[in-house]
Design a protein around this motif. Structure first.
Motif, PDB file in Angstrom:
ATOM      1  N   LEU A 148      -2.881   5.599 -10.930  1.00  0.00           N
ATOM      2  CA  LEU A 148      -1.871   6.590 -10.556  1.00  0.00           C
ATOM      3  C   LEU A 148      -2.016   6.971  -9.085  1.00  0.00           C
ATOM      4  N   ASP A 149      -3.247   7.117  -8.619  1.00  0.00           N
ATOM      5  CA  ASP A 149      -3.470   7.498  -7.219  1.00  0.00           C
ATOM      6  C   ASP A 149      -3.030   6.410  -6.249  1.00  0.00           C
ATOM      7  N   ASP A 150      -2.956   5.169  -6.737  1.00  0.00           N
ATOM      8  CA  ASP A 150      -2.517   4.055  -5.892  1.00  0.00           C
ATOM      9  C   ASP A 150      -0.998   3.894  -5.869  1.00  0.00           C
ATOM     10  N   ALA A 151      -0.282   4.740  -6.602  1.00  0.00           N
ATOM     11  CA  ALA A 151       1.166   4.583  -6.696  1.00  0.00           C
ATOM     12  C   ALA A 151       1.870   4.610  -5.336  1.00  0.00           C
ATOM     13  N   PRO A 152       1.530   5.520  -4.410  1.00  0.00           N
ATOM     14  CA  PRO A 152       2.192   5.479  -3.102  1.00  0.00           C
ATOM     15  C   PRO A 152       2.008   4.145  -2.389  1.00  0.00           C
ATOM     16  N   ARG A 153       0.804   3.588  -2.486  1.00  0.00           N
ATOM     17  CA  ARG A 153       0.574   2.273  -1.889  1.00  0.00           C
ATOM     18  C   ARG A 153       1.409   1.208  -2.598  1.00  0.00           C
ATOM     19  N   GLY A 154       1.527   1.328  -3.923  1.00  0.00           N
ATOM     20  CA  GLY A 154       2.348   0.380  -4.669  1.00  0.00           C
ATOM     21  C   GLY A 154       3.807   0.430  -4.256  1.00  0.00           C
ATOM     22  N   TYR A 155       4.319   1.643  -4.043  1.00  0.00           N
ATOM     23  CA  TYR A 155       5.701   1.778  -3.582  1.00  0.00           C
ATOM     24  C   TYR A 155       5.886   1.118  -2.220  1.00  0.00           C
ATOM     25  N   SER A 156       4.935   1.345  -1.327  1.00  0.00           N
ATOM     26  CA  SER A 156       5.040   0.769   0.011  1.00  0.00           C
ATOM     27  C   SER A 156       4.987  -0.754  -0.034  1.00  0.00           C
ATOM     28  N   ALA A 157       4.075  -1.294  -0.839  1.00  0.00           N
ATOM     29  CA  ALA A 157       3.961  -2.746  -0.942  1.00  0.00           C
ATOM     30  C   ALA A 157       5.206  -3.356  -1.573  1.00  0.00           C
ATOM     31  N   PHE A 158       5.719  -2.720  -2.615  1.00  0.00           N
ATOM     32  CA  PHE A 158       6.921  -3.222  -3.278  1.00  0.00           C
ATOM     33  C   PHE A 158       8.107  -3.216  -2.322  1.00  0.00           C
ATOM     34  N   ASP A 159       8.191  -2.153  -1.517  1.00  0.00           N
ATOM     35  CA  ASP A 159       9.286  -2.053  -0.561  1.00  0.00           C
ATOM     36  C   ASP A 159       9.192  -3.127   0.515  1.00  0.00           C
ATOM     37  N   SER A 160       7.987  -3.614   0.786  1.00  0.00           N
ATOM     38  CA  SER A 160       7.811  -4.656   1.803  1.00  0.00           C
ATOM     39  C   SER A 160       8.236  -6.029   1.292  1.00  0.00           C
ATOM     40  N   GLY A 161       8.483  -6.152  -0.030  1.00  0.00           N
ATOM     41  CA  GLY A 161       8.969  -7.406  -0.580  1.00  0.00           C
ATOM     42  C   GLY A 161       7.946  -8.277  -1.263  1.00  0.00           C
ATOM     43  N   VAL A 162       6.778  -7.727  -1.593  1.00  0.00           N
ATOM     44  CA  VAL A 162       5.783  -8.545  -2.278  1.00  0.00           C
ATOM     45  C   VAL A 162       6.317  -8.996  -3.642  1.00  0.00           C
ATOM     46  N   ALA A 163       5.858 -10.133  -4.083  1.00  0.00           N
ATOM     47  CA  ALA A 163       6.302 -10.688  -5.367  1.00  0.00           C
ATOM     48  C   ALA A 163       5.401 -10.164  -6.475  1.00  0.00           C
ATOM     49  N   GLN A 164       5.451  -8.874  -6.708  1.00  0.00           N
ATOM     50  CA  GLN A 164       4.640  -8.227  -7.717  1.00  0.00           C
ATOM     51  C   GLN A 164       5.456  -7.157  -8.433  1.00  0.00           C
ATOM     52  N   LYS A 165       5.130  -6.934  -9.702  1.00  0.00           N
ATOM     53  CA  LYS A 165       5.671  -5.825 -10.473  1.00  0.00           C
ATOM     54  C   LYS A 165       4.505  -4.881 -10.727  1.00  0.00           C
ATOM     55  N   PHE A 166       4.535  -3.703 -10.117  1.00  0.00           N
ATOM     56  CA  PHE A 166       3.408  -2.790 -10.202  1.00  0.00           C
ATOM     57  C   PHE A 166       3.460  -1.966 -11.492  1.00  0.00           C
ATOM     58  N   VAL A 167       2.359  -2.003 -12.215  1.00  0.00           N
ATOM     59  CA  VAL A 167       2.195  -1.284 -13.475  1.00  0.00           C
ATOM     60  C   VAL A 167       1.146  -0.202 -13.247  1.00  0.00           C
ATOM     61  N   ILE A 168       1.543   1.051 -13.386  1.00  0.00           N
ATOM     62  CA  ILE A 168       0.631   2.178 -13.177  1.00  0.00           C
ATOM     63  C   ILE A 168      -0.106   2.471 -14.485  1.00  0.00           C
ATOM     64  N   ASP A 169      -1.419   2.625 -14.378  1.00  0.00           N
ATOM     65  CA  ASP A 169      -2.308   2.877 -15.516  1.00  0.00           C
ATOM     66  C   ASP A 169      -2.954   4.244 -15.306  1.00  0.00           C
ATOM     67  N   PRO A 170      -2.311   5.336 -15.749  1.00  0.00           N
ATOM     68  CA  PRO A 170      -2.792   6.679 -15.393  1.00  0.00           C
ATOM     69  C   PRO A 170      -4.157   7.042 -15.972  1.00  0.00           C
ATOM     70  N   HIS A 171      -4.517   6.468 -17.129  1.00  0.00           N
ATOM     71  CA  HIS A 171      -5.737   6.881 -17.815  1.00  0.00           C
ATOM     72  C   HIS A 171      -6.783   5.778 -17.914  1.00  0.00           C
ATOM     73  N   GLY A 172      -6.592   4.674 -17.204  1.00  0.00           N
ATOM     74  CA  GLY A 172      -7.561   3.596 -17.251  1.00  0.00           C
ATOM     75  C   GLY A 172      -7.658   2.945 -18.619  1.00  0.00           C
ATOM     76  N   MET A 173      -6.524   2.808 -19.302  1.00  0.00           N
ATOM     77  CA  MET A 173      -6.507   2.265 -20.664  1.00  0.00           C
ATOM     78  C   MET A 173      -6.207   0.778 -20.717  1.00  0.00           C
ATOM     79  N   ILE A 174      -5.836   0.174 -19.594  1.00  0.00           N
ATOM     80  CA  ILE A 174      -5.487  -1.241 -19.586  1.00  0.00           C
ATOM     81  C   ILE A 174      -6.722  -2.045 -19.207  1.00  0.00           C
ATOM     82  N   ALA A 175      -7.100  -2.966 -20.085  1.00  0.00           N
ATOM     83  CA  ALA A 175      -8.300  -3.766 -19.851  1.00  0.00           C
ATOM     84  C   ALA A 175      -8.129  -4.632 -18.613  1.00  0.00           C
ATOM     85  N   VAL A 176      -9.195  -4.768 -17.851  1.00  0.00           N
ATOM     86  CA  VAL A 176      -9.168  -5.582 -16.639  1.00  0.00           C
ATOM     87  C   VAL A 176      -9.073  -7.058 -17.012  1.00  0.00           C
TER      88      VAL A 176
END
Length: 408
Positions: A380-408
């Motif tokens: 969640l804290d990385d969301a601003p960076r994710g917005y900036s990167a997405f706006d730059s055109g990176v070929a990624q779909k950013f998934v926010i994991d607020p509680h650390g529940m998604i296995a690495v």
């Protein structure tokens, strides 16, 4: 009822800027706040649930607001792509239970009005006093608080929420299943309404996540050839990674490059996954032309074919190049579409028409949508960076994991 705790969320604070801020813990009531229609303030939601957000995605539609290209108010909590675990249920909820892991359609629907009963859940008549149709965390959609947060309230839970049948299995496939709240059904809807079917040829304008999801949808429907056009070489490479043909529209009119691929300068079905911030082709590729994609698709779609338009178009664009476009009026060559007897499908995807079947396709390993859109998990804290990167055109779909529940 669970005890209220802290809550943090991604908030729009002005053009080009988002911040993670402390917000109120959700209640089963719509309270006053940025973007909330006065007629919705105090609306009781005993038919709703409180969700602990497991995953919530950054969407291109969010980017339109963050760029300042809508009338979104400062302070709006963002996020309409939500998957969560139920932690509290309202008095009137019968079938969804605490502990259920559910996908939440981005469009909020009451389940009671004429349109909902006809499965037109993208244009529910009862959830938004401004117009038919609503969504979480979005401008002019009634003011329902967004889900790029630790916790969120989802109304009309028995009707809206899709419960995953096996929680452990769902968590293993969460990168795919998180796409059910919006982009996978939306892309599939674009392909289906355009007329993609077994053996058809399909052109997708735009290689962002929705365009890639539309390409996957066309493949799932049996298209013989799926061609994706864009200006972004990294995103075009992503489209090729799962079997699409690609064209760089900076090289000229798409139909000329389509002819090199197919032998004819047209396709059976076309999909606009770009929307109102469209740019021209060839020498005009660097210049914004909001009708460029739609006019191009009318030229390159065969007579009697269809155009699906999951790309977003708005009625208020303060950043538009001319006064007409600022009010959502575009210079369309409608005569071309009429002369060719083309069909057009626009508007919000009715997610509930598709999400259960697409869930089954994911769970049965028939489709790998997360891989196709290059799902990338961030905090969640990385969301601003994710917005900036997405706006730059990176070929990624950013998934926010607020509680650390998604296995690495």
């Amino acid at each position: 009822m669970m005890t209220a705790s802290a809550n943090r969320a991604v908030t729009y604070v002005g053009p080009g800027k988002v911040e993670v801020r402390e917000i109120e813990f959700p209640k089963l009531e719509l309270r006053d706040g940025p973007g909330v229609n006065p007629a919705n303030v105090g609306r009781k939601c005993e038919h709703g649930v409180i969700l602990k957000v497991v995953s919530t995605n950054i969407c291109g539609s969010d980017q339109h607001m963050v760029r300042g290209r809508t009338t979104a108010p400062e302070g709006l909590v963002l996020g309409h792509e939500i998957t969560g675990e139920v932690v509290e249920v309202g008095r009137d909820v019968e079938f969804i239970k605490v502990g259920d892991l559910c996908s939440v359609p981005f469009n909020i629907a009451c389940g009671r009005c004429r349109n909902c009963k006809e499965r037109k859940t993208g244009i529910c008549l009862n959830v938004n006093p401004d117009r038919p149709g609503s969504a979480f965390g979005y401008v002019d959609m009634g003011g329902w608080v967004g889900g790029q947060a630790e916790y969120v309230m989802a109304p009309y839970a028995d009707f809206n929420l899709l419960k995953f049948p096996d929680k452990d299995q769902a968590l293993e496939k969460i990168r795919d299943l998180t796409m059910l709240s919006d982009i996978f059904p939306t892309g599939y809807h674009g392909a289906l309404t355009a007329g993609a079917r077994a053996g058809s040829t399909v052109y997708v304008a735009g290689a962002g996540p929705v365009g890639l999801a539309a390409a996957v949808g066309a493949q799932l429907l049996g298209a013989a050839v799926v061609i994706v056009g864009d200006l972004n070489t990294e995103r075009l490479a992503q489209a090729r990674s799962f079997g699409c043909e690609t064209i760089d529209v900076s090289g000229g009119a798409p139909q000329d490059q389509i002819e090199q691929l197919l032998g004819v300068p047209e396709v059976d079905a076309a999909i606009d996954a770009v929307g109102f911030e469209a740019r021209g082709h060839g020498g005009d590729a660097g210049h914004e032309q909001p009708a460029a994609v739609l006019n191009s698709l009318m030229e390159l779609t065969t007579a009697g074919g269809g155009i699906g338009i999951p790309g977003l178009y708005v009625t208020g664009d303060p950043g538009a190049a001319d006064d007409a476009a600022k009010a959502g009026a575009l210079s369309l060559s409608l005569g071309t579409g009429w002369a060719k007897s083309l069909s057009f499908a626009t508007g919000q995807c009715p997610v509930m028409s598709y999400h259960r079947e697409l869930m089954n396709a994911i769970l049965a390993d028939r489709v790998q949508i997360a891989k196709a859109v290059n799902a990338t998990v961030i905090t969640l804290d990385d969301a601003p960076r994710g917005y900036s990167a997405f706006d730059s055109g990176v070929a990624q779909k950013f998934v926010i994991d607020p509680h650390g529940m998604i296995a690495v």
